[in-house]
Design an enzyme around this catalytic site. Sequence first.
Site: not given
Ligand code: DX5
Ligand code: ZN
Length: 226
Positions: A8, A32, A34, A36, A65, A67, A136, A174
């Site tokens: 990620s 990956h 993220d 947001m 991903h 969010m 999750m 994740d």
């Molecule tokens: C959290 C994200 C994850 C996060 C994972 O909302 O979806 O992808 O970046 O990071 P670690 O592995 O450090 O928990």
């Molecule tokens: Zn994620």
Amino acid sequence: MGVSINPSILSADLANLATECNEIRDYCDYFHVDVMDYHFVPNLTFGLPVVEHLLSKVDKPLDCHLMIENPERWAGAYAEVGAQSVTFHYEAAKSPRNAISAIKQHGSRVGLAIKPATDLQDVIEYFDDIDMLLVMTVEPGFSGQSFMANMMPKVRRAREIVLERNLPMTIQVDGGVSATTISQCSENGADVFVCGHAVFRAEDPRVACANLRSLAIDAQNGAWWT
Ligand code: DX5
Ligand code: ZN
């Protein structure tokens, strides 16, 4: 059975993103991303421009991903710019089927994510139409949180259904996935592993990727579901 290690980028040095990704490119399967929006989750990260630049500078598929609220409106655009896998949250979609079609229209893989409080039962009806289920293992929003081992029964049940129905769907975990937690994820049935801190904050991210992969494979070999 395969194992996919998806670092990620949220845990990377974001001012040197392409360099950090290229250093481990040969040791992982997807990056990956993220996304947001400060509405679905209380954090703001990156969107389409970062995805497009990353695709042009790093020769590796992206696992986005989302969010974000209203994935029906935005998910298709991530597929359209070239993200090979696009995952949206069940809780954010008024019509998951419309979000699924928007992604499929551009030929990308479709992922459906569920937050820790969401029952697996709520999403089983979509299993025939998605390529990946994301369970999750932290509350979405931030990297570096503690792994929720109490999500393992959900992973296990999802794997049972995949076996019963002989589905091609992969199961991603994740949040807090690290060298100490990846084996139990793999034993319970996950085969796609998102690792943020465990890779980018490791002393040697390449060694970390290789180690995570071998732990996942070891746990998968001889597991009840393989
Ligand atoms: C959290 C994200 C994850 C996060 C994972 O909302 O979806 O992808 O970046 O990071 P670690 O592995 O450090 O928990
Ligand atoms: Zn994620």
